[in-house]
Design a protein around this motif. Structure first.
Motif, PDB file in Angstrom:
ATOM      1  N   ALA A 136       0.851  -1.193   0.000  1.00 31.07           N
ATOM      2  CA  ALA A 136       0.000   0.000   0.000  1.00 31.07           C
ATOM      3  C   ALA A 136       0.881   1.235   0.000  1.00 31.07           C
ATOM      4  N   LEU A 137       0.625   2.147  -0.915  1.00 30.20           N
ATOM      5  CA  LEU A 137       1.469   3.328  -1.080  1.00 30.20           C
ATOM      6  C   LEU A 137       1.400   4.282   0.103  1.00 30.20           C
ATOM      7  N   GLU A 138       0.190   4.668   0.506  1.00 30.57           N
ATOM      8  CA  GLU A 138       0.049   5.745   1.496  1.00 30.57           C
ATOM      9  C   GLU A 138       0.728   5.427   2.830  1.00 30.57           C
ATOM     10  N   PRO A 139       0.604   4.230   3.384  1.00 34.92           N
ATOM     11  CA  PRO A 139       1.333   3.945   4.626  1.00 34.92           C
ATOM     12  C   PRO A 139       2.850   4.039   4.457  1.00 34.92           C
ATOM     13  N   MET A 140       3.364   3.608   3.312  1.00 39.89           N
ATOM     14  CA  MET A 140       4.807   3.697   3.085  1.00 39.89           C
ATOM     15  C   MET A 140       5.254   5.154   2.985  1.00 39.89           C
ATOM     16  N   GLN A 141       4.453   5.997   2.362  1.00 37.86           N
ATOM     17  CA  GLN A 141       4.796   7.420   2.283  1.00 37.86           C
ATOM     18  C   GLN A 141       4.821   8.052   3.669  1.00 37.86           C
ATOM     19  N   ARG A 142       3.832   7.691   4.509  1.00 46.04           N
ATOM     20  CA  ARG A 142       3.803   8.221   5.874  1.00 46.04           C
ATOM     21  C   ARG A 142       5.004   7.744   6.667  1.00 46.04           C
ATOM     22  N   ALA A 143       5.381   6.480   6.489  1.00 45.12           N
ATOM     23  CA  ALA A 143       6.553   5.946   7.186  1.00 45.12           C
ATOM     24  C   ALA A 143       7.828   6.642   6.720  1.00 45.12           C
ATOM     25  N   ALA A 144       7.950   6.852   5.420  1.00 44.09           N
ATOM     26  CA  ALA A 144       9.146   7.487   4.868  1.00 44.09           C
ATOM     27  C   ALA A 144       9.327   8.906   5.397  1.00 44.09           C
ATOM     28  N   HIS A 145       8.209   9.585   5.646  1.00 48.74           N
ATOM     29  CA  HIS A 145       8.290  10.963   6.138  1.00 48.74           C
ATOM     30  C   HIS A 145       9.050  11.050   7.460  1.00 48.74           C
ATOM     31  N   HIS A 146       8.985  10.001   8.272  1.00 50.19           N
ATOM     32  CA  HIS A 146       9.679   9.993   9.558  1.00 50.19           C
ATOM     33  C   HIS A 146      11.196   9.958   9.410  1.00 50.19           C
ATOM     34  N   LEU A 147      11.692   9.656   8.223  1.00 50.10           N
ATOM     35  CA  LEU A 147      13.130   9.521   8.024  1.00 50.10           C
ATOM     36  C   LEU A 147      13.752  10.733   7.355  1.00 50.10           C
ATOM     37  N   LEU A 148      12.924  11.660   6.886  1.00 49.31           N
ATOM     38  CA  LEU A 148      13.453  12.842   6.206  1.00 49.31           C
ATOM     39  C   LEU A 148      14.116  13.789   7.190  1.00 49.31           C
ATOM     40  N   GLY A 149      15.157  14.460   6.712  1.00 45.44           N
ATOM     41  CA  GLY A 149      15.892  15.384   7.570  1.00 45.44           C
ATOM     42  C   GLY A 149      17.134  14.731   8.151  1.00 45.44           C
ATOM     43  N   GLU A 150      17.718  15.424   9.118  1.00 41.62           N
ATOM     44  CA  GLU A 150      18.947  14.928   9.747  1.00 41.62           C
ATOM     45  C   GLU A 150      18.609  14.082  10.967  1.00 41.62           C
ATOM     46  N   HIS A 151      19.114  12.841  10.967  1.00 48.75           N
ATOM     47  CA  HIS A 151      18.845  11.911  12.056  1.00 48.75           C
ATOM     48  C   HIS A 151      20.064  11.033  12.311  1.00 48.75           C
ATOM     49  N   ASP A 152      20.060  10.410  13.464  1.00 51.07           N
ATOM     50  CA  ASP A 152      20.994   9.329  13.754  1.00 51.07           C
ATOM     51  C   ASP A 152      20.371   8.053  13.185  1.00 51.07           C
ATOM     52  N   PHE A 153      21.018   7.468  12.172  1.00 46.90           N
ATOM     53  CA  PHE A 153      20.471   6.303  11.484  1.00 46.90           C
ATOM     54  C   PHE A 153      21.107   4.997  11.956  1.00 46.90           C
ATOM     55  N   THR A 154      21.492   4.942  13.212  1.00 49.82           N
ATOM     56  CA  THR A 154      22.109   3.724  13.747  1.00 49.82           C
ATOM     57  C   THR A 154      21.230   2.497  13.541  1.00 49.82           C
ATOM     58  N   SER A 155      19.916   2.652  13.671  1.00 55.94           N
ATOM     59  CA  SER A 155      19.002   1.515  13.504  1.00 55.94           C
ATOM     60  C   SER A 155      19.006   0.950  12.090  1.00 55.94           C
ATOM     61  N   PHE A 156      19.556   1.707  11.147  1.00 56.51           N
ATOM     62  CA  PHE A 156      19.568   1.281   9.746  1.00 56.51           C
ATOM     63  C   PHE A 156      21.000   1.081   9.242  1.00 56.51           C
ATOM     64  N   ARG A 157      21.904   0.845  10.173  1.00 59.76           N
ATOM     65  CA  ARG A 157      23.325   0.771   9.868  1.00 59.76           C
ATOM     66  C   ARG A 157      23.841  -0.659  10.047  1.00 59.76           C
ATOM     67  N   ALA A 158      24.601  -1.156   9.074  1.00 60.73           N
ATOM     68  CA  ALA A 158      25.186  -2.493   9.188  1.00 60.73           C
ATOM     69  C   ALA A 158      26.253  -2.509  10.275  1.00 60.73           C
ATOM     70  N   ALA A 159      26.427  -3.659  10.890  1.00 58.07           N
ATOM     71  CA  ALA A 159      27.407  -3.789  11.976  1.00 58.07           C
ATOM     72  C   ALA A 159      28.819  -3.482  11.498  1.00 58.07           C
TER      73      ALA A 159
END
Length: 262
Positions: A136-159
């Motif tokens: 479903a497109l709309e839920p993915m767009q809403r989820a993606a919005h949470h990642l825009l901007g400057e963040h610590d992306f440790t949760s999405f980082r390989a070991a």
């Protein structure tokens, strides 16, 4: 003279971009071809963004200091003579001695192409990711919005990530669809190892209704790789290339851009 090259490649047969002792990487093949064409022992290159095993490149940019003088079109055609069919230099241009393929880049762009189908891919094997459950497109767009901007992306980082800091600025995530094919576009100042593939795993979990969109914000804030979704396959990931200051005059596209869906 410092020269920049635009290189495209299908990453399926290679152990990623970065040179390794076994020599089965895109960088190894490119440097051997350059050295053979220039008739010198070695030529070292530096790239804009290292790609993992199985990841493709449409406009990877590298620079090197030419040990011999050749016309720019000769660097293209001459090097391609010694490259396999799944790697090709697309363009060559002189750049200032201060130019650095990685450090001069303002941002980097990737696209992930995904097939949604009850049947696995065949002719697209290695060139697209695959899901058999509807998205479903709309839920993915809403989820993606949470990642825009400057963040610590440790949760999405390989070991094994070697980046000095997990803080990155994600400028955009665009999601579109044509028929059974989805395309996810990402642009950031830089990316962590496996960052896009880990984000894709989370977006797909949301798109399939396994997680709510706000879960992605919780994953982001946890700074804990273990609570995120599994790393998604590399097959459909394409490095579209870096973005440089316009006054350098370096191409931002290659013909392969028109091949990707959307």
């Amino acid at each position: 003279m410092r020269i920049a090259l635009g290189v495209s490649y299908l990453g399926t047969a290679y152990q990623g971009w970065q040179s390794q002792p076994g020599g089965k990487t895109v960088q190894d093949r490119l440097e051997r071809a350059l050295a053979t064409f220039a008739d010198v022992p070695t030529i070292a290159t530096l790239c804009a963004g290292r790609t993992d095993a199985g990841v493709h490149g449409l406009n990877q940019v590298v620079h090197f200091d030419a040990p011999v003088e050749r016309a720019m079109n000769s660097w293209v055609r001459g090097t391609n003579r010694y490259l396999p069919d799944d790697i090709a230099v697309q363009w060559a241009l002189p750049v200032p001695a201060t130019f650095h393929a990685r450090n001069s880049a303002r941002s980097r762009r990737y696209a992930y192409v995904l097939l949604e189908s009850p049947v696995r891919p065949s002719v697209e094997t290695g060139r697209v990711g695959w899901v058999f459950r509807p998205l479903a497109l709309e839920p993915m767009q809403r989820a993606a919005h949470h990642l825009l901007g400057e963040h610590d992306f440790t949760s999405f980082r390989a070991a094994q990530c070697q980046a000095l800091s997990p803080v990155k600025h994600l400028h955009r995530i665009d999601i579109g669809r044509r028929g059974p094919y989805w395309r996810f576009d990402f642009e950031a100042n830089a990316f962590l190892h496996h960052m896009i593939r880990n984000i894709m795993g989370c977006l797909i979990a949301v798109g399939q209704g396994l997680r709510p969109p706000d879960w992605v914000a919780a994953v982001r804030d946890a700074r804990n790789r273990e609570i995120a979704a599994p790393t998604f396959a590399p097959d459909g990931l394409y490095f579209l290339g870096p973005v440089y200051d316009a006054d350098l005059g370096l191409p931002r596209h290659t013909p392969a851009f028109d091949w990707l869906p959307l």
